[in-house]
Design an enzyme around this catalytic site. Sequence first.
Site, short mmCIF file in Angstrom:
data_model
loop_
_atom_site.label_atom_id
_atom_site.label_comp_id
_atom_site.label_asym_id
_atom_site.label_seq_id
_atom_site.Cartn_x
_atom_site.Cartn_y
_atom_site.Cartn_z
N LYS A 106 -19.31 74.65 53.85
CA LYS A 106 -19.53 76.10 53.76
C LYS A 106 -19.18 76.78 55.10
O LYS A 106 -18.50 77.80 55.13
CB LYS A 106 -20.99 76.41 53.40
CG LYS A 106 -21.46 75.76 52.11
CD LYS A 106 -22.89 76.13 51.77
CE LYS A 106 -23.92 75.63 52.77
NZ LYS A 106 -24.07 74.14 52.82
N ARG A 137 -30.65 80.58 48.70
CA ARG A 137 -30.92 79.15 48.63
C ARG A 137 -32.12 78.83 47.75
O ARG A 137 -32.45 77.68 47.56
CB ARG A 137 -31.25 78.70 50.04
CG ARG A 137 -30.59 77.42 50.45
CD ARG A 137 -30.79 77.38 51.94
NE ARG A 137 -30.50 76.16 52.54
CZ ARG A 137 -29.51 76.01 53.41
NH1 ARG A 137 -28.69 76.99 53.66
NH2 ARG A 137 -29.36 74.87 54.01
N ARG A 160 -20.46 65.15 62.01
CA ARG A 160 -20.25 66.53 62.47
C ARG A 160 -20.58 66.68 63.96
O ARG A 160 -21.55 66.15 64.47
CB ARG A 160 -21.12 67.49 61.67
CG ARG A 160 -21.09 68.91 62.25
CD ARG A 160 -21.65 69.95 61.35
NE ARG A 160 -22.90 69.56 60.76
CZ ARG A 160 -23.41 70.12 59.66
NH1 ARG A 160 -22.74 71.07 59.04
NH2 ARG A 160 -24.55 69.71 59.18
N ARG A 212 -25.96 68.55 65.79
CA ARG A 212 -27.08 69.41 65.39
C ARG A 212 -28.37 68.62 65.27
O ARG A 212 -28.36 67.48 64.82
CB ARG A 212 -26.75 70.07 64.04
CG ARG A 212 -26.44 71.54 64.18
CD ARG A 212 -25.86 72.12 62.95
NE ARG A 212 -26.71 71.98 61.76
CZ ARG A 212 -26.40 72.48 60.58
NH1 ARG A 212 -25.27 73.14 60.43
NH2 ARG A 212 -27.19 72.32 59.54
N ARG A 271 -33.14 67.34 53.60
CA ARG A 271 -32.25 68.50 53.38
C ARG A 271 -31.57 68.40 52.02
O ARG A 271 -31.45 69.38 51.29
CB ARG A 271 -31.21 68.58 54.50
CG ARG A 271 -31.79 69.06 55.81
CD ARG A 271 -30.83 68.87 56.95
NE ARG A 271 -29.60 69.61 56.80
CZ ARG A 271 -28.46 69.29 57.44
NH1 ARG A 271 -28.44 68.27 58.28
NH2 ARG A 271 -27.40 70.02 57.27
P1 AP5 Z 1 -19.72 72.18 57.46
O1 AP5 Z 1 -18.67 73.21 57.23
O2 AP5 Z 1 -20.48 72.23 58.73
O3 AP5 Z 1 -20.69 72.08 56.19
P2 AP5 Z 1 -21.83 73.06 55.67
O4 AP5 Z 1 -21.73 73.13 54.19
O5 AP5 Z 1 -21.80 74.34 56.43
O6 AP5 Z 1 -23.08 72.18 56.03
P3 AP5 Z 1 -24.46 72.52 56.72
O7 AP5 Z 1 -25.08 71.19 57.04
O8 AP5 Z 1 -24.31 73.51 57.84
O9 AP5 Z 1 -25.23 73.20 55.57
P4 AP5 Z 1 -26.71 73.34 55.45
O10 AP5 Z 1 -26.77 74.21 54.26
O11 AP5 Z 1 -27.52 72.11 55.40
O12 AP5 Z 1 -27.15 73.97 56.87
P5 AP5 Z 1 -27.56 75.43 57.32
O13 AP5 Z 1 -27.12 75.60 58.71
O14 AP5 Z 1 -27.20 76.44 56.30
O15 AP5 Z 1 -18.99 70.75 57.32
C1 AP5 Z 1 -19.71 69.55 57.51
C2 AP5 Z 1 -18.81 68.54 58.22
O16 AP5 Z 1 -17.77 68.15 57.32
C3 AP5 Z 1 -18.12 69.08 59.47
O17 AP5 Z 1 -18.07 68.05 60.44
C4 AP5 Z 1 -16.71 69.45 59.00
O18 AP5 Z 1 -15.76 69.29 60.03
C5 AP5 Z 1 -16.48 68.45 57.86
N1 AP5 Z 1 -15.68 68.98 56.76
C6 AP5 Z 1 -15.79 70.21 56.20
N2 AP5 Z 1 -14.94 70.33 55.16
C7 AP5 Z 1 -14.29 69.15 55.06
C8 AP5 Z 1 -13.27 68.65 54.19
N3 AP5 Z 1 -12.78 69.42 53.19
N4 AP5 Z 1 -12.83 67.40 54.37
C9 AP5 Z 1 -13.33 66.62 55.36
N5 AP5 Z 1 -14.27 67.04 56.24
C10 AP5 Z 1 -14.76 68.28 56.09
O19 AP5 Z 1 -29.18 75.34 57.26
C11 AP5 Z 1 -29.90 74.59 58.21
C12 AP5 Z 1 -31.39 74.80 57.98
O20 AP5 Z 1 -31.74 76.18 58.17
C13 AP5 Z 1 -31.91 74.47 56.57
O21 AP5 Z 1 -32.19 73.10 56.42
C14 AP5 Z 1 -33.15 75.35 56.49
O22 AP5 Z 1 -34.24 74.77 57.18
C15 AP5 Z 1 -32.72 76.61 57.22
N6 AP5 Z 1 -32.11 77.61 56.33
C16 AP5 Z 1 -30.82 78.03 56.34
N7 AP5 Z 1 -30.60 78.93 55.39
C17 AP5 Z 1 -31.78 79.09 54.73
C18 AP5 Z 1 -32.19 79.88 53.62
N8 AP5 Z 1 -31.33 80.71 53.00
N9 AP5 Z 1 -33.48 79.77 53.20
C19 AP5 Z 1 -34.36 78.97 53.82
N10 AP5 Z 1 -34.04 78.17 54.87
C20 AP5 Z 1 -32.75 78.24 55.33
#
Ligand code: AP5
Length: 232
Positions: free
Chosen positions: A22, A97, A143, A176, A187
Amino acid sequence: MVQETSRDVGPVVLLGPPGAGKGTQSKRLMEHYGIPQVSTGDLLRENVAHGTELGLAAKAVMARGELVSDDLVCNMVRERLLQPDCKRGYILDGFPRTAAQAGWLDALLEHQIFDNSRGTRTWPIVIRLDVDYNQLLLRITGRRCCPTCGRIYNVHSQPAHVYEVCDIDGSKLVTRNDDRLEVIQPRLKAYQEQTRPVADYYQRTGRLISVNGDRPVDEVTEQIYRILEDRV
Ligand code: AP5
């Protein structure tokens, strides 16, 4: 590849499990369409880093891999979406979410109209990135992020040119805090239990578009461009 555009895009929601891509895709869309990425994860991490009241409330919850409360997250999102750079549209990365967040967003958008060349669209385009479970684990554990510019790398699929050093600004890359093995499972569980119903909700209302997120980054981007070009 579609050419850069400054047309109004409206709200775009990127759904998908942790590690689905994402953030990676949002950054590309942001550059391409000139609309901001609104990442609730990034906003929360900024609050944690600055020790704000919100950051203090969110820190332990995030470290456990659980979701921060709907109230806190929705207030944070409302404030962000009121900024002038969101007028032409924005990419929601990591929001909504929970079912409650999805309902909250619909209520908010009911009063927000985005004009575009083909008429008026209020509802977001919702795109879900589908990725195989083992691939997710590999992506999360591999990552690395730049603490300065936020660029996302992967030791397996998208390594920096110089080991652990950002290509753009030379900062040392970091892992991270919630990419530790013991936090990844909670997660993924939170996604299954609390975020899957969000996808079901959008599916029921005919708004969900699935993309094969298992493909290489450029191919996933092309799939998303095609969807957006059909609709904006
Ligand atoms: P990346 O693009 O970083 O993936 P992502 O989907 O953004 O993954 P996240 O881990 O950031 O999502 P998340 O939803 O767990 O975390 P968030 O920060 O929102 O790609 C991942 C890796 O793969 C990278 O190394 C990239 O290079 C590689 N890659 C990407 N595409 C690829 C491809 N096509 N092929 C090969 N490699 C690839 O949330 C973190 C925390 O915040 C949550 O756990 C929660 O506690 C809180 N939080 C956030 N939003 C909310 C909400 N709305 N409500 C409540 N709590 C929330």
